[in-house]
Design an enzyme around this catalytic site. Structure first.
Site, PDB file in Angstrom:
ATOM      1  N   LYS A   1      25.368 -13.006  34.769  1.00 52.55           N
ATOM      2  CA  LYS A   1      25.478 -11.975  33.735  1.00 52.55           C
ATOM      3  C   LYS A   1      26.919 -11.537  33.520  1.00 52.55           C
ATOM      4  O   LYS A   1      27.328 -11.255  32.387  1.00 52.55           O
ATOM      5  CB  LYS A   1      24.605 -10.770  34.101  1.00 52.55           C
ATOM      6  CG  LYS A   1      23.115 -11.056  34.011  1.00 52.55           C
ATOM      7  CD  LYS A   1      22.293  -9.805  34.269  1.00 52.55           C
ATOM      8  CE  LYS A   1      20.813 -10.079  34.090  1.00 52.55           C
ATOM      9  NZ  LYS A   1      19.981  -8.864  34.291  1.00 52.55           N
TER      10      LYS A   1
ATOM     11  N   LYS B   1      16.328 -20.892  30.505  1.00 50.38           N
ATOM     12  CA  LYS B   1      15.245 -19.916  30.442  1.00 50.38           C
ATOM     13  C   LYS B   1      15.198 -19.252  29.076  1.00 50.38           C
ATOM     14  O   LYS B   1      16.229 -18.960  28.473  1.00 50.38           O
ATOM     15  CB  LYS B   1      15.452 -18.858  31.536  1.00 50.38           C
ATOM     16  CG  LYS B   1      14.333 -17.840  31.652  1.00 50.38           C
ATOM     17  CD  LYS B   1      14.639 -16.855  32.761  1.00 50.38           C
ATOM     18  CE  LYS B   1      13.573 -15.759  32.817  1.00 50.38           C
ATOM     19  NZ  LYS B   1      13.892 -14.751  33.851  1.00 50.38           N
TER      20      LYS B   1
ATOM     21  N   LYS C   1      16.177 -13.005  25.918  1.00 54.05           N
ATOM     22  CA  LYS C   1      16.391 -12.025  24.860  1.00 54.05           C
ATOM     23  C   LYS C   1      17.772 -12.152  24.248  1.00 54.05           C
ATOM     24  O   LYS C   1      17.979 -11.815  23.082  1.00 54.05           O
ATOM     25  CB  LYS C   1      16.251 -10.602  25.425  1.00 54.05           C
ATOM     26  CG  LYS C   1      14.943 -10.280  26.110  1.00 54.05           C
ATOM     27  CD  LYS C   1      15.014  -8.905  26.767  1.00 54.05           C
ATOM     28  CE  LYS C   1      13.756  -8.576  27.539  1.00 54.05           C
ATOM     29  NZ  LYS C   1      13.825  -7.245  28.168  1.00 54.05           N
TER      30      LYS C   1
END
Length: 345
Positions: free
Chosen positions: A115, A207, A210
């Protein structure tokens, strides 16, 4: 106070664009645990703000996740549905656990590296330390089981490490309060069924997310039937027909993903899907997948839309759940205060 034998805790971040991966990997599974466990399901809004969230949008997203919980069949009367920030014990226990967890443990957390990326030095302290908050989320209820996807297993292992170290560090105080087996239980993961990890429709090696800039990469829970059909038709595949056996999906990530999604929606296994559709071309299989996806998701989307039209009802559900959550968390955290030596009024 005795530890429960079957208490589940889990949560979903309210960061917008709830998608099929969230539904199949987490939310739909939550409802299925209600008969066998005491369930506590949280909208983890404190985790959400580890990266910037527009405040008005965050409010809407908190309600949207709550609506998804309810639309999936979670019963807020028999179990607990609430948002994290309404129960202060999460943050208070997180600080205690920050002082138990070791920097070396957090340095190994792969999700922070993913992230933060190249902007690691500009990432928030919250993003770095949020595994300790996740541990607090679970341990403040002395939860015994956590339904997690593969990408969260590392954080659950950290929770177990933190619980173990707390129990050892404060063993004398814990025993003085009458706990012979340690204060915090070591929560077990619940990873069951097909499609615990749903991949992008545009890249079967990544994956479903969002944050992917392409809306075609995911099926959102707010998508209507036309949007679902369009995205499945445009999903990346390969030129070969579907195999007849699961081993034939090896090295075919896009095919494996679509078969896994079909299996999860239909309540079967990949082997079941291939027994019915093995040898089919993707054009035909995608049409079958569209029919299953629309059939399963349209009722959820419709109920979410109905609930979102009454935000007062959602807020009452969250407030009632927070009251029930505090009733469990407050005495547990009060025991933690006694164990670590804080003076209590």
């Amino acid at each position: 106070m005795t530890a429960p034998t079957n208490r589940v805790f889990s949560g979903v971040q309210p960061t917008g664009n709830l998608h099929l991966g969230n539904y199949l990997g987490a939310i739909s599974r939550f409802a299925g645990l209600q008969d066998d466990y005491e369930c506590i399901y949280c909208v983890v809004d404190m985790h959400a703000i580890t990266v910037w969230q527009e405040p008005r949008e965050l409010e809407r997203h908190i309600r949207e996740v709550t609506a998804a919980y309810l639309a999936a069949g979670i019963d807020p009367d028999s179990h607990i549905v609430f948002n994290q920030s309404q129960v202060a014990e999460h943050a208070e226990l997180a600080w205690v656990l920050n002082c138990v967890a070791r920097i070396g443990w957090l340095n190994r957390m792969t999700q922070f590296k993913e992230k933060a990326g190249k902007n690691r030095e500009n990432a928030s302290v919250g993003l770095y330390a949020y595994p300790a908050l996740m541990a607090a989320d679970i341990l403040v209820y002395r939860a015994t089981h956590v339904p997690v996807g593969e990408d969260q297993k590392q954080h659950l292992e950290l929770t177990r490490d933190v619980a173990t170290k707390f129990n050892l560090d404060f063993e004398e105080s814990i025993r003085a309060l009458g706990y012979e087996e340690g204060f915090f239980p070591l929560p077990e993961p619940l990873i069951t069924g097909t499609a615990t990890r749903v991949m992008s429709l545009r890249d079967g090696t990544k994956k479903m997310s969002k944050s992917d800039p392409s809306d075609l990469s995911r099926i959102n829970l707010t998508d209507d039937a036309d949007a679902i059909a369009k995205k499945i038709r445009k999903a990346r595949t390969d030129p070969d027909p579907l195999p007849h056996e699961v081993k034939g999906l090896e090295a075919r990530p896009e095919a494996a993903n679509l078969v896994g999604v079909y299996a999860a929606l239909a309540g079967g296994t990949s082997a079941d899907v291939l027994a019915e559709h093995g040898g089919a071309q993707f054009a035909d299989f995608k049409q079958a997948l569209i029919e299953v996806a629309v059939d399963k998701l349209a009722p959820v989307t419709g109920e979410m839309n109905r609930l979102m039209a009454d935000p007062g009802h959602i807020d009452r559900v969250l407030a009632g759940g927070a009251d029930k959550a505090r009733a469990i968390a407050a005495p547990i955290y009060d025991e933690v205060r006694r164990i670590v030596g804080f003076i209590r009024s």
